[in-house]
Scaffold this motif. Sequence first.
Motif, PDB file in Angstrom:
ATOM      1  N   GLU A  22       0.829  -1.207   0.000  1.00 53.18           N
ATOM      2  CA  GLU A  22       0.000   0.000   0.000  1.00 53.18           C
ATOM      3  C   GLU A  22       0.869   1.266   0.000  1.00 53.18           C
ATOM      4  O   GLU A  22       0.593   2.227   0.698  1.00 53.18           O
ATOM      5  CB  GLU A  22      -0.931   0.019   1.209  1.00 53.18           C
ATOM      6  N   GLY A  23       1.902   1.240  -0.795  1.00 53.91           N
ATOM      7  CA  GLY A  23       2.831   2.358  -0.854  1.00 53.91           C
ATOM      8  C   GLY A  23       4.103   2.127  -0.073  1.00 53.91           C
ATOM      9  O   GLY A  23       5.107   2.814  -0.287  1.00 53.91           O
ATOM     10  N   GLY A  24       4.099   1.167   0.834  1.00 52.64           N
ATOM     11  CA  GLY A  24       5.267   0.938   1.674  1.00 52.64           C
ATOM     12  C   GLY A  24       6.449   0.351   0.943  1.00 52.64           C
ATOM     13  O   GLY A  24       7.592   0.516   1.371  1.00 52.64           O
ATOM     14  N   THR A  25       6.222  -0.359  -0.159  1.00 51.54           N
ATOM     15  CA  THR A  25       7.338  -0.896  -0.941  1.00 51.54           C
ATOM     16  C   THR A  25       8.104   0.238  -1.605  1.00 51.54           C
ATOM     17  O   THR A  25       9.341   0.234  -1.640  1.00 51.54           O
ATOM     18  CB  THR A  25       6.820  -1.879  -1.996  1.00 51.54           C
ATOM     19  N   PHE A  26       7.380   1.206  -2.138  1.00 50.73           N
ATOM     20  CA  PHE A  26       7.997   2.378  -2.764  1.00 50.73           C
ATOM     21  C   PHE A  26       8.574   3.306  -1.700  1.00 50.73           C
ATOM     22  O   PHE A  26       9.683   3.821  -1.827  1.00 50.73           O
ATOM     23  CB  PHE A  26       6.947   3.097  -3.603  1.00 50.73           C
ATOM     24  N   GLY A  27       7.804   3.545  -0.629  1.00 54.60           N
ATOM     25  CA  GLY A  27       8.287   4.315   0.505  1.00 54.60           C
ATOM     26  C   GLY A  27       8.282   5.814   0.281  1.00 54.60           C
ATOM     27  O   GLY A  27       7.608   6.344  -0.603  1.00 54.60           O
ATOM     28  N   TYR A  28       9.049   6.519   1.098  1.00 49.90           N
ATOM     29  CA  TYR A  28       9.103   7.980   1.074  1.00 49.90           C
ATOM     30  C   TYR A  28       9.894   8.492  -0.131  1.00 49.90           C
ATOM     31  O   TYR A  28      10.903   7.895  -0.518  1.00 49.90           O
ATOM     32  CB  TYR A  28       9.790   8.514   2.328  1.00 49.90           C
ATOM     33  N   PRO A  29       9.481   9.599  -0.717  1.00 45.39           N
ATOM     34  CA  PRO A  29      10.392  10.293  -1.638  1.00 45.39           C
ATOM     35  C   PRO A  29      11.618  10.761  -0.850  1.00 45.39           C
ATOM     36  O   PRO A  29      11.481  11.282   0.259  1.00 45.39           O
ATOM     37  CB  PRO A  29       9.564  11.493  -2.128  1.00 45.39           C
ATOM     38  N   LEU A  30      12.802  10.543  -1.384  1.00 48.67           N
ATOM     39  CA  LEU A  30      14.036  10.857  -0.671  1.00 48.67           C
ATOM     40  C   LEU A  30      14.640  12.119  -1.271  1.00 48.67           C
ATOM     41  O   LEU A  30      15.322  12.081  -2.296  1.00 48.67           O
ATOM     42  CB  LEU A  30      14.999   9.666  -0.766  1.00 48.67           C
ATOM     43  N   THR A  41      17.217  17.523  -5.460  1.00 55.00           N
ATOM     44  CA  THR A  41      17.139  16.214  -6.113  1.00 55.00           C
ATOM     45  C   THR A  41      16.256  15.276  -5.313  1.00 55.00           C
ATOM     46  O   THR A  41      16.278  15.284  -4.077  1.00 55.00           O
ATOM     47  CB  THR A  41      18.549  15.605  -6.248  1.00 55.00           C
ATOM     48  N   VAL A  42      15.503  14.444  -6.025  1.00 57.71           N
ATOM     49  CA  VAL A  42      14.679  13.422  -5.389  1.00 57.71           C
ATOM     50  C   VAL A  42      15.151  12.056  -5.873  1.00 57.71           C
ATOM     51  O   VAL A  42      15.354  11.845  -7.075  1.00 57.71           O
ATOM     52  CB  VAL A  42      13.188  13.616  -5.719  1.00 57.71           C
ATOM     53  N   VAL A  43      15.336  11.144  -4.938  1.00 58.25           N
ATOM     54  CA  VAL A  43      15.690   9.766  -5.241  1.00 58.25           C
ATOM     55  C   VAL A  43      14.475   8.886  -4.943  1.00 58.25           C
ATOM     56  O   VAL A  43      13.790   9.077  -3.937  1.00 58.25           O
ATOM     57  CB  VAL A  43      16.912   9.304  -4.414  1.00 58.25           C
ATOM     58  N   PHE A  44      14.217   7.916  -5.813  1.00 58.52           N
ATOM     59  CA  PHE A  44      13.072   7.026  -5.640  1.00 58.52           C
ATOM     60  C   PHE A  44      13.419   5.648  -6.201  1.00 58.52           C
ATOM     61  O   PHE A  44      14.271   5.523  -7.088  1.00 58.52           O
ATOM     62  CB  PHE A  44      11.836   7.595  -6.355  1.00 58.52           C
ATOM     63  N   PRO A  45      12.772   4.570  -5.706  1.00 58.73           N
ATOM     64  CA  PRO A  45      13.020   3.237  -6.245  1.00 58.73           C
ATOM     65  C   PRO A  45      12.186   2.993  -7.489  1.00 58.73           C
ATOM     66  O   PRO A  45      11.064   3.482  -7.606  1.00 58.73           O
ATOM     67  CB  PRO A  45      12.593   2.311  -5.103  1.00 58.73           C
ATOM     68  N   SER A  46      12.717   2.233  -8.422  1.00 61.54           N
ATOM     69  CA  SER A  46      11.997   1.924  -9.649  1.00 61.54           C
ATOM     70  C   SER A  46      12.363   0.521 -10.106  1.00 61.54           C
ATOM     71  O   SER A  46      13.483   0.051  -9.871  1.00 61.54           O
ATOM     72  CB  SER A  46      12.336   2.928 -10.747  1.00 61.54           C
ATOM     73  N   TYR A  47      11.400  -0.131 -10.778  1.00 62.26           N
ATOM     74  CA  TYR A  47      11.613  -1.468 -11.327  1.00 62.26           C
ATOM     75  C   TYR A  47      11.882  -1.402 -12.830  1.00 62.26           C
ATOM     76  O   TYR A  47      11.911  -2.428 -13.514  1.00 62.26           O
ATOM     77  CB  TYR A  47      10.365  -2.319 -11.070  1.00 62.26           C
ATOM     78  N   ARG A  48      12.090  -0.204 -13.344  1.00 62.86           N
ATOM     79  CA  ARG A  48      12.141  -0.023 -14.797  1.00 62.86           C
ATOM     80  C   ARG A  48      13.328  -0.722 -15.453  1.00 62.86           C
ATOM     81  O   ARG A  48      13.293  -0.987 -16.658  1.00 62.86           O
ATOM     82  CB  ARG A  48      12.136   1.475 -15.148  1.00 62.86           C
TER      83      ARG A  48
END
Length: 657
Positions: A235-243, A250-257
Amino acid sequence: MQLRLAKSLAFAALLPAAPTASAAASAAAQDGALEPLPVETLLSLSSAVGGETPRWAPSGDRILVGGANLRLIDAETGATRDLPVSTGGSGHFLASAEPRWSPDGQWISYISDRSGTPEIWLWSTHKGASRRLTGNGGRLIKGASWSRDGRRIAFAGNRHGQYDVWTVEVPSGEARRLTDGPELEVYPTWSSDSRSVLFVRLDADWMDHTVVEVPAGGGEERVIVRDEDFFDYGEGGTFGYPLISPDGSTVVFPSYRSGWINYWTVPRSGGEPAPLAAAAADQTGGAWSPGGEEFAYVENHGGSYQLTIAPADGGEPRVIAAPGSGILGSPQWSPDGSRISTTLETPTRPGDLVVHDLTSGTSSRLTDSAPMEAIERRLVVPRKVEFASGDGLVIPSYLYRPDAGRGGGDRRHPAIVWTHGGPTSQWEDSFEPAIQFFAQRGYVVLLPNVRGSSGYGRAFEEANDGCWGKCDFADAVAAAEYLRTLPFVDPESIGTTGTSYGGFMSCAAVSFGGETFQAVIAASGYCDRVTFFEDGEFRHLQQLRKEMGGLEEHRDRYLANSPYYHLANARAPVFVLHGEGRYPGSPQMTEFFRELQRLYKPARYKAYAGENFYVRSFGNTLEMLGDMKAFFDFYLLGRDVDLPGVAVLEELPGVSH
């Protein structure tokens, strides 16, 4: 206050590799026969740091740890102080307690349900007292973070039936609602100037994430980046907070791309994302250094996690610590940027706090989750193995051998194939007390990361989409056949078990496994996927739609893959167990046993009192492991023991006994 010695060691020797046979034999010689540890001892070993990310005090001298109960640990000596703070209370499920320091160190915020619903509470570091800050009254709070000026906390709550982003003033408790969209809006964090809030918005299928910025006082939203095709079961926890970087640029985020969960960067002003440090490994636990020059994270390499730092400007990353066997997690920088704390779990230690000094290149373990070396020596160290499934797919696994290097000779052992839950989950270098219980009592245990497991890339994770209980169960069959090739395994004495999705796989072993397994224990599973879809909670429905498709379009698939409808084919004795509570799946397991009983199949049944669906309490887990061993001992070893549970449910109509 309890004083613990901080143990220093070099990064390269943070953890030794798995001991050699000669080393294990030497340990065995010192301890004699190495009697199995009592199950009470195994179950009492627990993480010394709780389930939350350890957080440095702004002063840099203490680290906040814990889950249900919070503690402070001296960053130099390891001395601990228990805080009079409990995050539990009403029995409501908490996603996380999220303990955090205020920027000035005057408060510790945490989420607790002791007032009846999950709310944000504050504990005063000066007065030593707690007070409730919010009165949101929703189901859960999905993320909470302090503004950099310490005046407010942003959080996500669903007071109005949907998760919206709110802010609350400290210490007055005055709350403001910033969003009101129908989608999940979760995990808010602050800009460096405290003037705006960044949060994550999920689409209706929980597949796409949008990082959004909104003024802290409310107003027009601005999209920073969109990331697509990354299912978020949390429910959003896998992606987590914008860093967001300390300078706010700069913003760091996780991606599966890329086919792996990697960190990507994007300018806060918007633009095209770029990989931070591309790798053929999943990356998690990201954290900016205080000055913003570097970014720390952990990488998962086949269940072993290493601590890595990447330059923010895109330079070559460097590995700070890589244990031979273990899971480093939750990296956090000290306020001055000279040290990084992590958690550390190994197959023989439940979890400790480790501080890595970046100047000296040494690490200090500040806690001791396995305080007696004699206990750790008695635990079985697993070996990583691989085998090919029927279609040639390689299945990475963990093998626990009870007498490896201990003078076992030519003895052949019974064996257990133990599948994990999920299915999007993974066996890792973790401490597994139930596995240790059986391995210490003469059972070879194999933990296969069947197709559908996480940690091995997107293609492997999605390889069981549309074929739950069939294609991944073929890997469990291959696991049994691999065990039969080992000279120390009795090929006619192999059982299988698992909980949740592992319970479903055990049900599959009953209906689809023929005589592959000589005994099956199905624990708290969901063996009728049709009913599960029709009656399941929303999170499970989202997962089913993503990985199996909708029931209306794919009813034939659901019927074909649900073990409940194929129990006439059962050839192995089965023990069905679960907690007596109804939520979320107890009726399923009861009906599974009823159908076995109706068809005159050899089966036992037990529901453990005082539990919901899963068996979690100390006393019931103790009893359950004893019951499981008795069942396996009877069917795999031929021992004269009393079988657990019951063979019939008397209230079942139309069945004569």
